[in-house]
Design an enzyme around this catalytic site. Sequence first.
Site, PDB file in Angstrom:
ATOM      1  N   LYS A 196      47.091  34.212  46.598  1.00  0.00           N
ATOM      2  CA  LYS A 196      47.271  34.385  45.147  1.00  0.00           C
ATOM      3  C   LYS A 196      46.762  35.778  44.789  1.00  0.00           C
ATOM      4  CE  LYS A 196      45.758  34.106  41.256  1.00  0.00           C
ATOM      5  NZ  LYS A 196      45.854  35.308  40.400  1.00  0.00           N
ATOM      6  N   GLY A 249      36.228  38.483  44.334  1.00  0.00           N
ATOM      7  CA  GLY A 249      36.303  38.721  42.889  1.00  0.00           C
ATOM      8  C   GLY A 249      34.925  38.642  42.274  1.00  0.00           C
ATOM      9  N   GLU A 252      31.231  35.095  38.670  1.00  0.00           N
ATOM     10  CA  GLU A 252      31.468  33.987  37.737  1.00  0.00           C
ATOM     11  C   GLU A 252      32.608  33.099  38.254  1.00  0.00           C
ATOM     12  OE1 GLU A 252      31.452  37.312  36.790  1.00  0.00           O
ATOM     13  OE2 GLU A 252      29.319  37.120  36.319  1.00  0.00           O
ATOM     14  N   GLU A 271      33.464  36.738  48.583  1.00  0.00           N
ATOM     15  CA  GLU A 271      33.101  38.163  48.599  1.00  0.00           C
ATOM     16  C   GLU A 271      33.032  38.574  47.138  1.00  0.00           C
ATOM     17  OE1 GLU A 271      32.822  40.298  51.315  1.00  0.00           O
ATOM     18  OE2 GLU A 271      33.066  38.594  52.661  1.00  0.00           O
ATOM     19  N   CYS A 305      33.367  47.243  44.697  1.00  0.00           N
ATOM     20  CA  CYS A 305      32.210  46.352  44.559  1.00  0.00           C
ATOM     21  C   CYS A 305      30.984  46.843  45.322  1.00  0.00           C
ATOM     22  CB  CYS A 305      32.559  44.920  44.923  1.00  0.00           C
ATOM     23  SG  CYS A 305      33.608  44.788  46.339  1.00  0.00           S
ATOM     24  N   GLU A 404      26.830  44.342  37.000  1.00  0.00           N
ATOM     25  CA  GLU A 404      27.909  45.144  37.579  1.00  0.00           C
ATOM     26  C   GLU A 404      28.842  45.642  36.474  1.00  0.00           C
ATOM     27  OE1 GLU A 404      30.706  43.110  40.189  1.00  0.00           O
ATOM     28  OE2 GLU A 404      30.651  44.859  41.501  1.00  0.00           O
TER      29      GLU A 404
HETATM   30  P1  ADP Z   1      37.946  40.273  37.345  1.00  0.00           P
HETATM   31  O1  ADP Z   1      37.049  39.583  36.367  1.00  0.00           O
HETATM   32  O2  ADP Z   1      37.333  41.491  37.854  1.00  0.00           O
HETATM   33  O3  ADP Z   1      39.363  40.378  36.903  1.00  0.00           O
HETATM   34  P2  ADP Z   1      38.249  37.843  38.727  1.00  0.00           P
HETATM   35  O4  ADP Z   1      37.157  37.307  39.541  1.00  0.00           O
HETATM   36  O5  ADP Z   1      38.470  37.286  37.364  1.00  0.00           O
HETATM   37  O6  ADP Z   1      37.985  39.384  38.635  1.00  0.00           O
HETATM   38  O7  ADP Z   1      39.637  37.793  39.463  1.00  0.00           O
HETATM   39  C1  ADP Z   1      39.785  37.826  40.853  1.00  0.00           C
HETATM   40  C2  ADP Z   1      40.893  36.883  41.231  1.00  0.00           C
HETATM   41  O8  ADP Z   1      40.513  35.579  40.832  1.00  0.00           O
HETATM   42  C3  ADP Z   1      42.239  37.146  40.577  1.00  0.00           C
HETATM   43  O9  ADP Z   1      43.265  36.871  41.523  1.00  0.00           O
HETATM   44  C4  ADP Z   1      42.285  36.129  39.462  1.00  0.00           C
HETATM   45  O10 ADP Z   1      43.598  35.729  39.115  1.00  0.00           O
HETATM   46  C5  ADP Z   1      41.557  34.975  40.102  1.00  0.00           C
HETATM   47  N1  ADP Z   1      40.964  34.043  39.126  1.00  0.00           N
HETATM   48  C6  ADP Z   1      40.483  34.313  37.893  1.00  0.00           C
HETATM   49  N2  ADP Z   1      40.022  33.188  37.299  1.00  0.00           N
HETATM   50  C7  ADP Z   1      40.215  32.176  38.172  1.00  0.00           C
HETATM   51  C8  ADP Z   1      39.932  30.773  38.171  1.00  0.00           C
HETATM   52  N3  ADP Z   1      39.358  30.190  37.132  1.00  0.00           N
HETATM   53  N4  ADP Z   1      40.270  30.059  39.263  1.00  0.00           N
HETATM   54  C9  ADP Z   1      40.830  30.647  40.349  1.00  0.00           C
HETATM   55  N5  ADP Z   1      41.126  31.961  40.409  1.00  0.00           N
HETATM   56  C10 ADP Z   1      40.817  32.724  39.345  1.00  0.00           C
END
Ligand code: ADP
Length: 501
Positions: A196, A249, A252, A271, A305, A404
């Site tokens: 994804k 990512g 959170e 990671e 990161c 961060e």
């Molecule tokens: P950022 O906040 O820097 O955009 P994220 O951690 O939100 O980084 O995003 C990293 C990845 O996680 C992206 O592919 C995003 O679509 C995915 N993502 C974001 N929210 C969720 C969630 N609740 N469940 C699964 N994947 C998620």
Amino acid sequence: MTLASHPIAAPALLPEVSAFLSKAKIGGVVGGREVFASDDGVFETVDPGTGAVLARVARLTAADVNHAVDAAAHAFAKSDWARMPVNERCVFLHRLADAAEARKPILAQIESLDCGKVLAQAADDVQNFVDTLRYFASLAQNLEMRTVIAVKGHEAAVVRHAWGPCGFIIPWNFPLLLCGWGIAPALAAGNTCVVKPAEDTPLSTLYIGFLARELGFPDGVLNVVPGMGETAGAALASHSGLRRMSFTGSPEVGREIAAKCGANLVPVKLELGGKGAAVVFNDVDIPAVAQKLVQAITFHAGQVCCDATRWLIQKDIYEKLVDECATRMQAVAIGHQMDAQTQMGPLVSEKQRRRVLGYLEKGETGGARRVLPGGAATVPGRNGFFVKPALLAGSLDNVAAREEIFGPVAYLAPFKDEAEGVRLANATDYGLGNSVWSTDLARCRRVAESFESANGWINAHNVVVHGVPYGGIKKSGMGGGVGSLATLLDYYRNISVVRPL
Ligand code: ADP
């Protein structure tokens, strides 16, 4: 601040890139077919350097993602992929590496446009993807699949098998490179994958999905599911049919994903972010270190990161080093990522720009000095998400020193001696990469080994090398890292086979 006021004509888009971007909509790849959302949803991905729409992409639903995991499970059970001799399987990886390398100019333009990455750096990311495939292919081919164990009174061996379908959720800062770090070991070991990509930067991963199909990968071995995090991402992380999950990512979202995988007892690798320190001693070559620190913090506009975002500087060289860095940061050429003289491109999105500007304000409100103020940057003729590099100074309890930011912002603080330098570097919730800078190599090794992080670098920052484990501890990650033999081993399940004699 040197702004690229007369952008040199960007290299013309290659015909293959134009054709890819101008599709009415770009679908995902599931079971060897291009698929669109079952509710016909699409989302737009934009060029961060202009704010203009780049392409329209299928916004797959949770049900569509479930089908993709089913396709990966089917391919694992029914195709030859997991059972074919490893050298035959690795031919596919080499084919993909060779084709990606041959199409480096195409992939580099796609990556540069989609994530705002300077074109030459996007080309480096493509090469890294290629090298990752080759590295894991060669490692897998040379791995012992049955290890005999000498124990008294028993005939015993540990035998390795692939797990099955593996999930990958990828962020937007290094889309193609991180896709490679994820899928290469999994595929080399004989697993099948569902990837994804981030909704801000789905294009290079989709291109790779189509390329693998064109190269004859068995249907369902490599599936790419574009969509939103809360729907497509959440569905992937919640799927009980996965055998392994990997997420890169924010901490959170990482926590949510770990909870979902925990509910299904699916092993998960995270990671996450970082708040790395550079600990600079007073015996360094000040201009040389200034140049490297500035390069590191402005590389991909600080959206890295493992970056050094806390610069801890020994007291007696503090003013001089800070002056050197500030001068160099003001000279960084900001511009569209495809313009030849650009050294720093835009942030990935307006959301990210608001986040970075917000931290500058919150930091100042909390008592930090804006040594180099930073702020929004304008590039004539380009309506992108540009910011200027910034330096903050003050208490390390400040929010901008603790959290961060993910932008070209470093936080400065002086330290007295080695013990204090190490203590300050370790005073963070994160544990990704720290660096030490000194001409005294014995001290460098001592300090690097004292870091409470998974990576300790000497007289350099952001050093990631195939063969050397890279990962995070504390709030920066768990479950193993990437890039080494240990990563490949993660993608096999072991069975101990024992016969009493
Ligand atoms: P950022 O906040 O820097 O955009 P994220 O951690 O939100 O980084 O995003 C990293 C990845 O996680 C992206 O592919 C995003 O679509 C995915 N993502 C974001 N929210 C969720 C969630 N609740 N469940 C699964 N994947 C998620």
